[in-house]
Scaffold this motif. Sequence first.
Motif, PDB file in Angstrom:
ATOM      1  N   LEU A  29      -0.145   0.719  -6.240  1.00  0.00           N
ATOM      2  CA  LEU A  29      -0.312   1.315  -4.914  1.00  0.00           C
ATOM      3  C   LEU A  29      -1.565   2.180  -4.828  1.00  0.00           C
ATOM      4  O   LEU A  29      -2.224   2.248  -3.793  1.00  0.00           O
ATOM      5  CB  LEU A  29       0.917   2.160  -4.567  1.00  0.00           C
ATOM      6  CG  LEU A  29       2.090   1.423  -3.932  1.00  0.00           C
ATOM      7  CD1 LEU A  29       3.318   2.329  -3.877  1.00  0.00           C
ATOM      8  CD2 LEU A  29       1.726   0.952  -2.535  1.00  0.00           C
ATOM      9  N   VAL A  30      -1.877   2.863  -5.936  1.00  0.00           N
ATOM     10  CA  VAL A  30      -3.072   3.702  -5.945  1.00  0.00           C
ATOM     11  C   VAL A  30      -4.301   2.852  -5.619  1.00  0.00           C
ATOM     12  O   VAL A  30      -5.171   3.260  -4.839  1.00  0.00           O
ATOM     13  CB  VAL A  30      -3.241   4.392  -7.323  1.00  0.00           C
ATOM     14  CG1 VAL A  30      -4.592   5.091  -7.411  1.00  0.00           C
ATOM     15  CG2 VAL A  30      -2.110   5.371  -7.564  1.00  0.00           C
ATOM     16  N   LEU A  51      -4.074   1.427  -1.817  1.00  0.00           N
ATOM     17  CA  LEU A  51      -4.275   2.413  -0.763  1.00  0.00           C
ATOM     18  C   LEU A  51      -5.643   3.097  -0.855  1.00  0.00           C
ATOM     19  O   LEU A  51      -5.850   4.158  -0.274  1.00  0.00           O
ATOM     20  CB  LEU A  51      -3.145   3.444  -0.804  1.00  0.00           C
ATOM     21  CG  LEU A  51      -1.802   2.863  -0.310  1.00  0.00           C
ATOM     22  CD1 LEU A  51      -0.645   3.775  -0.672  1.00  0.00           C
ATOM     23  CD2 LEU A  51      -1.846   2.618   1.184  1.00  0.00           C
ATOM     24  N   ASP A  52      -6.538   2.484  -1.579  1.00  0.00           N
ATOM     25  CA  ASP A  52      -7.913   2.969  -1.656  1.00  0.00           C
ATOM     26  C   ASP A  52      -8.795   1.826  -1.166  1.00  0.00           C
ATOM     27  O   ASP A  52      -8.757   0.731  -1.724  1.00  0.00           O
ATOM     28  CB  ASP A  52      -8.221   3.322  -3.125  1.00  0.00           C
ATOM     29  CG  ASP A  52      -9.664   3.733  -3.324  1.00  0.00           C
ATOM     30  OD1 ASP A  52     -10.457   3.665  -2.349  1.00  0.00           O
ATOM     31  OD2 ASP A  52     -10.008   4.120  -4.452  1.00  0.00           O
ATOM     32  N   ILE A  97       3.929   2.813   5.194  1.00  0.00           N
ATOM     33  CA  ILE A  97       3.269   3.142   3.923  1.00  0.00           C
ATOM     34  C   ILE A  97       1.918   3.807   4.204  1.00  0.00           C
ATOM     35  O   ILE A  97       1.520   4.763   3.527  1.00  0.00           O
ATOM     36  CB  ILE A  97       3.100   1.871   3.065  1.00  0.00           C
ATOM     37  CG1 ILE A  97       4.471   1.303   2.698  1.00  0.00           C
ATOM     38  CG2 ILE A  97       2.304   2.169   1.802  1.00  0.00           C
ATOM     39  CD1 ILE A  97       4.447  -0.076   2.080  1.00  0.00           C
ATOM     40  N   ALA A 130       0.662   7.453   2.968  1.00  0.00           N
ATOM     41  CA  ALA A 130      -0.596   7.628   2.233  1.00  0.00           C
ATOM     42  C   ALA A 130      -1.472   8.673   2.919  1.00  0.00           C
ATOM     43  O   ALA A 130      -2.099   9.501   2.256  1.00  0.00           O
ATOM     44  CB  ALA A 130      -1.330   6.295   2.131  1.00  0.00           C
ATOM     45  N   ARG A 151      -2.791  12.033   1.230  1.00  0.00           N
ATOM     46  CA  ARG A 151      -4.210  12.401   1.207  1.00  0.00           C
ATOM     47  C   ARG A 151      -4.413  13.797   1.783  1.00  0.00           C
ATOM     48  O   ARG A 151      -5.193  14.588   1.258  1.00  0.00           O
ATOM     49  CB  ARG A 151      -5.031  11.397   2.014  1.00  0.00           C
ATOM     50  CG  ARG A 151      -5.150  10.041   1.343  1.00  0.00           C
ATOM     51  CD  ARG A 151      -6.074   9.120   2.143  1.00  0.00           C
ATOM     52  NE  ARG A 151      -5.869   7.751   1.715  1.00  0.00           N
ATOM     53  CZ  ARG A 151      -5.416   6.774   2.516  1.00  0.00           C
ATOM     54  NH1 ARG A 151      -5.167   7.025   3.800  1.00  0.00           N
ATOM     55  NH2 ARG A 151      -5.233   5.567   2.049  1.00  0.00           N
ATOM     56  N   ASP A 174      -5.748   0.702   5.674  1.00  0.00           N
ATOM     57  CA  ASP A 174      -4.478   0.925   4.973  1.00  0.00           C
ATOM     58  C   ASP A 174      -3.477  -0.179   5.313  1.00  0.00           C
ATOM     59  O   ASP A 174      -2.838  -0.750   4.435  1.00  0.00           O
ATOM     60  CB  ASP A 174      -3.879   2.284   5.375  1.00  0.00           C
ATOM     61  CG  ASP A 174      -4.605   3.453   4.709  1.00  0.00           C
ATOM     62  OD1 ASP A 174      -5.315   3.218   3.715  1.00  0.00           O
ATOM     63  OD2 ASP A 174      -4.446   4.592   5.186  1.00  0.00           O
ATOM     64  N   LEU A 192       6.200   5.000  -4.480  1.00  0.00           N
ATOM     65  CA  LEU A 192       5.379   5.946  -3.718  1.00  0.00           C
ATOM     66  C   LEU A 192       5.478   7.368  -4.285  1.00  0.00           C
ATOM     67  O   LEU A 192       4.540   8.159  -4.137  1.00  0.00           O
ATOM     68  CB  LEU A 192       5.788   5.931  -2.235  1.00  0.00           C
ATOM     69  CG  LEU A 192       5.122   4.823  -1.402  1.00  0.00           C
ATOM     70  CD1 LEU A 192       5.807   4.688  -0.049  1.00  0.00           C
ATOM     71  CD2 LEU A 192       3.629   5.085  -1.204  1.00  0.00           C
ATOM     72  N   TYR A 232       2.905   7.391  -6.787  1.00  0.00           N
ATOM     73  CA  TYR A 232       1.618   7.483  -6.079  1.00  0.00           C
ATOM     74  C   TYR A 232       1.318   8.930  -5.691  1.00  0.00           C
ATOM     75  O   TYR A 232       0.198   9.422  -5.875  1.00  0.00           O
ATOM     76  CB  TYR A 232       1.671   6.574  -4.842  1.00  0.00           C
ATOM     77  CG  TYR A 232       0.512   6.733  -3.882  1.00  0.00           C
ATOM     78  CD1 TYR A 232      -0.724   6.154  -4.150  1.00  0.00           C
ATOM     79  CD2 TYR A 232       0.657   7.468  -2.703  1.00  0.00           C
ATOM     80  CE1 TYR A 232      -1.784   6.295  -3.267  1.00  0.00           C
ATOM     81  CE2 TYR A 232      -0.397   7.607  -1.819  1.00  0.00           C
ATOM     82  CZ  TYR A 232      -1.611   7.027  -2.107  1.00  0.00           C
ATOM     83  OH  TYR A 232      -2.660   7.167  -1.238  1.00  0.00           O
ATOM     84  N   MET A 253      -1.907  11.033  -6.959  1.00  0.00           N
ATOM     85  CA  MET A 253      -2.923  11.469  -6.002  1.00  0.00           C
ATOM     86  C   MET A 253      -3.116  12.978  -6.014  1.00  0.00           C
ATOM     87  O   MET A 253      -4.230  13.471  -5.823  1.00  0.00           O
ATOM     88  CB  MET A 253      -2.558  11.010  -4.586  1.00  0.00           C
ATOM     89  CG  MET A 253      -2.595   9.511  -4.370  1.00  0.00           C
ATOM     90  SD  MET A 253      -4.217   8.803  -4.668  1.00  0.00           S
ATOM     91  CE  MET A 253      -5.082   9.369  -3.215  1.00  0.00           C
ATOM     92  N   GLY A 274       7.430   4.244   2.850  1.00  0.00           N
ATOM     93  CA  GLY A 274       6.566   5.251   3.467  1.00  0.00           C
ATOM     94  C   GLY A 274       7.374   6.325   4.163  1.00  0.00           C
ATOM     95  O   GLY A 274       7.234   7.503   3.862  1.00  0.00           O
TER      96      GLY A 274
END
Lengths: 605, 197
Positions: A28-29, A32-33, A151, A155, A159, A175, A302, A305, A309, A414
């Motif tokens: 996921l990292v 989601l980038d 999701i 994210a 962030r 995303d 998540l 994640y 993050m 999410g």
Amino acid sequence: MNSPNSWLQFALYVGALLVITKPLGLFLVQVLDARGRTFLDPIVRPFERLTYRVCGIDPEKEQGWIGYTLALLAFSLVGMLFTYFILRFQDRLPLNPQGLPGLAPGLAFNTAASFTTNTNWQNYGGEATMSYFSQMVALTIHNFTSAAAGIAIAAALVRGIARHSAKTIGNFWADTVRVTYYLLVPVCVVFALVLVSQGMIQNFKPYTAAKTIEPYTIQVPKTDDKGQPVLGADGKTPVLVDQKVDTQNIVQGPMASQVAIKMLGTNGGGYVNANAAHPFENPTPLSNFLQMLSIFAIPSALTYYLGRMVKNQRHGWAVWGAMAALFVAGALVCWKFEAAGNPIHQKLGVAAADGNLEGKEVRFGIFNSALFATITTDASCGAVNSMHDSFTPIGGLVPLFNIQTGEVIFGGVGAGLYGMLIFVVLAVFIAGLMVGRTPEYLGKKIEAYDVKLVMLVLMLLSATILAGTAWAAVSDWGQAGLNNAGPHGFSEILYAYSSAVGNNGSAFAGLTGNPANGDWHYNVTGGVAMLIGRFLMIVPILALAGNLAGKKLVPASAGTFQTEGFTFVALLVGTVVLVGALTFLPALAIGPVVEHYLMHAGTLF
Amino acid sequence: MKTFLAELKTSVLLTLVLAVLLCGAYPLVVWAGAQALFPARANGSLLTDKDGVVRGSALLAQSFTSDKYFQPRPSAAGTGYDASSSSGTNLGPTSKKLADSIAAAVAAYRTVNGLAAGTPVPADAVTSSGSGLDPDISVANANLQAARVAKARGLPLEKVSTLVAAHTTGRDLTVLGEPRVNVLLLNLALDDSAAAR
């Protein structure tokens, strides 16, 4: 509960969930980038680039919280209209071999709202209402996009927490596209084929008429030439005639592709009415195990994640631990009461050791039914492999209360994480009040504005559930939909609005939300409740994300509250349970709790 | 407002792109894979007789009422075992209607299977399943029906019990789910053994 085998299954499930959390979290990292790399790049990257080009998306251009929110709202609005019009006019669209008519406006609105909001509440039976086109296009698209959007929002919030002195929280389009292309679609293709290997259908044939082995006779109301029922001499009772039943009309269609994403995306809307209780939609205990695992897979990952993050993996695991503790507790309570069974039925001669099997399937048994019910309501999934309406009062209270806590126990994809982070902020705030210093969360001061946003979310959602329930419970239209009398009828209404606002979609399914007389109340109030539950939660959360992103870091000191370890987990669990209990105990008391005592007194309604 | 209009345009375009990919390509890929790898299952695990007529699905219960067949669980799907209208009763634990139907089912079960008045009846025999199409019954339920079926068919009990054992599925991977007996497959096997004699 004295079957060692069930305990083993429970351990297997929790173990499997634990094992997939880290690898999926690390994946996921990357997903989601916008510049992340995955092993799927060679295949998926061209599709991703093409999509950006066609739609005019610049994935590198990040948005502030307002821009992010506007994009999400625009996308949801368009998707909802798309689905509404397909459902209304499915009779004029292709892939409708059963010749099913278009949906009435009320039901089409309810269903479009339901799938747009990741709820998948169903005021209809799938096999008797939806064409293959509607299932495949109008509904399945939201199973993907509402999950991807959920999701994406999680994210964005993460962030916001991880960044400091920043103006942006990511790009909604990038995303959503990346989650769909790199995560949801690849997993679903494989998962769907595994489900077919267990017996799930995937075809485009019309329903099959089978000539049954032993025909039988039923009595049906006699109809005249115009299709009106013929009444007897008293002018009231319909005349009955014998009808021989020698065929069984077997449902067909593209089921596996829809079910895979319905579980993985915690949507939960069944292809057929009986959802995952249907032998096609959940053929074996193995398919059942995999479906349960797929519900929690992304929500669990998540949390990893989150830890990665914010550069505090122990915080991620602490959130996971709080979720796991609440999950295990709920499953044990539900299992205990379902295994104990119904004393009324046991007095009638039902074997006490078998537990409460009404509404459950033999291949899953008591344990897997109770576990599935707990998982599907911890998450915002809402798929069911047994009928919650027929659970014992306390067995049914567990799924109901799970939904009312806001589905933060792993939760929806999410939605579970951003819902839980609301409680994290609240827990940190309470801890700050207790020690008398400004609360901090991961190096940021939590101030009045943040707490106001959190409280706004919690109060809006709870108020909508209770107001909707109260209105329906005292109205003729509300009571007309009930399948059960007494406290259980009230529970059916309470469950319906909890499920709608929580975007869950499971039901005490005896409730008729789309009555034959065309009454609009349940369709419209339910649809509005789902929209409130989704969007009046998301907007304050994105505002919170934007506000947190802009804050400066304050260095940790000796007085900083640790957001890891046992104290934090206990405080977080306590906050979730207390907020839920304080809000909903009065309503639960006049529903399942009083029914529990009435059942033991042998009262029938 | 201008941004929102721009986002609306992006939304429409993305919705169309995703509709093609997720609602067109994706189910077709799964369909192609399923039909290539597991054609029988992907088409409903249908059972055909020697004339090629479809007689049902191995995964779906059918109605059986006579003594010579094992009987499935009660069904609330449509008017009963309707495979295009799956449903449970959705009756709650304090429902009079449910208690009445269970009382009647218990009495009927004891009568047809020659059980004494106080004998506990397996729960699956008198409760409706969630789908109304549960193909299975518990092993205890099958064993209690075996004597009746043997008598109605004039077979030794041993022979019927052997067939029941042969049609008992254990737990998946030896752990998951519950042991169970598929009623339709068992009844077809009974008819086959009768035809073979």
